[in-house]
Design a protein around this motif. Sequence first.
Motif, PDB file in Angstrom:
ATOM      1  N   ASN A 157      51.199  -5.424   0.112  1.00 19.23           N
ATOM      2  CA  ASN A 157      51.218  -5.400  -1.266  1.00 19.23           C
ATOM      3  C   ASN A 157      50.976  -4.075  -2.002  1.00 19.23           C
ATOM      4  OD1 ASN A 157      48.763  -5.386  -0.611  1.00 19.23           O
ATOM      5  ND2 ASN A 157      48.182  -7.079  -2.001  1.00 19.23           N
ATOM      6  N   THR A 214      55.662  -5.700  -5.230  1.00 16.22           N
ATOM      7  CA  THR A 214      56.238  -5.930  -6.460  1.00 16.22           C
ATOM      8  C   THR A 214      57.352  -5.056  -6.859  1.00 16.22           C
ATOM      9  OG1 THR A 214      53.994  -6.534  -7.293  1.00 16.22           O
ATOM     10  CG2 THR A 214      55.700  -5.827  -8.962  1.00 16.22           C
ATOM     11  N   THR A 232      51.606  -9.001  -7.441  1.00 19.18           N
ATOM     12  CA  THR A 232      52.367 -10.108  -8.468  1.00 19.18           C
ATOM     13  C   THR A 232      53.740  -9.798  -8.149  1.00 19.18           C
ATOM     14  OG1 THR A 232      50.512 -10.376  -9.729  1.00 19.18           O
ATOM     15  CG2 THR A 232      52.610 -11.251 -10.337  1.00 19.18           C
ATOM     16  N   ALA A 233      54.347 -10.965  -7.837  1.00 18.44           N
ATOM     17  CA  ALA A 233      56.017 -10.882  -7.516  1.00 18.44           C
ATOM     18  C   ALA A 233      56.587 -12.338  -8.202  1.00 18.44           C
ATOM     19  CB  ALA A 233      56.447 -10.942  -6.029  1.00 18.44           C
TER      20      ALA A 233
END
Length: 223
Positions: free
Chosen positions: A146, A125, A151-152
């Motif tokens: 990650n 992220t 979440t990206a």
Amino acid sequence: YAERCLVPATHVHAVPDDLDLGIAATFPTIYMTAGHALFPVGGLTAGETILIHAAGSGVSVAAIQLAVDAGATVLATAGSEGKLDKARQLGAAHVFNNRTGDVAGWVREVTDGKGVDMVLDHVGTALWAASVFSLGIGGRLVCCGNTSGDTATIPSLGFMFHSGIKIMGSDPYKPGEFAPLWQRFCERRFASVVDSEFALADAAEAQSRLEANDVFGKILLRP
């Protein structure tokens, strides 16, 4: 943190007598993760440029050396000047502090506006947008982690499709990939960087050091 494990005979490889078992233990996770991401997945070739984040991590320490050995030009980022100095020693041609500046702008500057051919990212992220915008025409973003979040968001669909950007996930390496890279490692072609060592009984202390993010290379636990 088990002292022993049960594996198929096909997954057992000899350690040379003159290679410390602790150094050998640093190989599988970092070199195989990096090697699989760079070559079978990312298709890195000689003459290309690659951006590698988190230069102090074990995977990135391996990736820098593997990419340089393959004839690529490495740009590396990290969060401290000390880590950047060590990245240079491993072969990175250009280094940049990813906590204090514009990563994508720096990449464009050192590549004469072209961007890089490939980004190897296991940060996730925190540097996702910078990774995307650092890519040149037809660039590949290879993700194998990650650590800063799961979440990206793609920062610009227009940039992605106009530039032909590819986003690729690096899956687990295949068993057949192990032996060739292990042989190269045993020939001392690459450095295995150990940040610190702890007894297995002190694993909690080792974990705390890792969480403090003041590590360059691997933390080694010895039973």
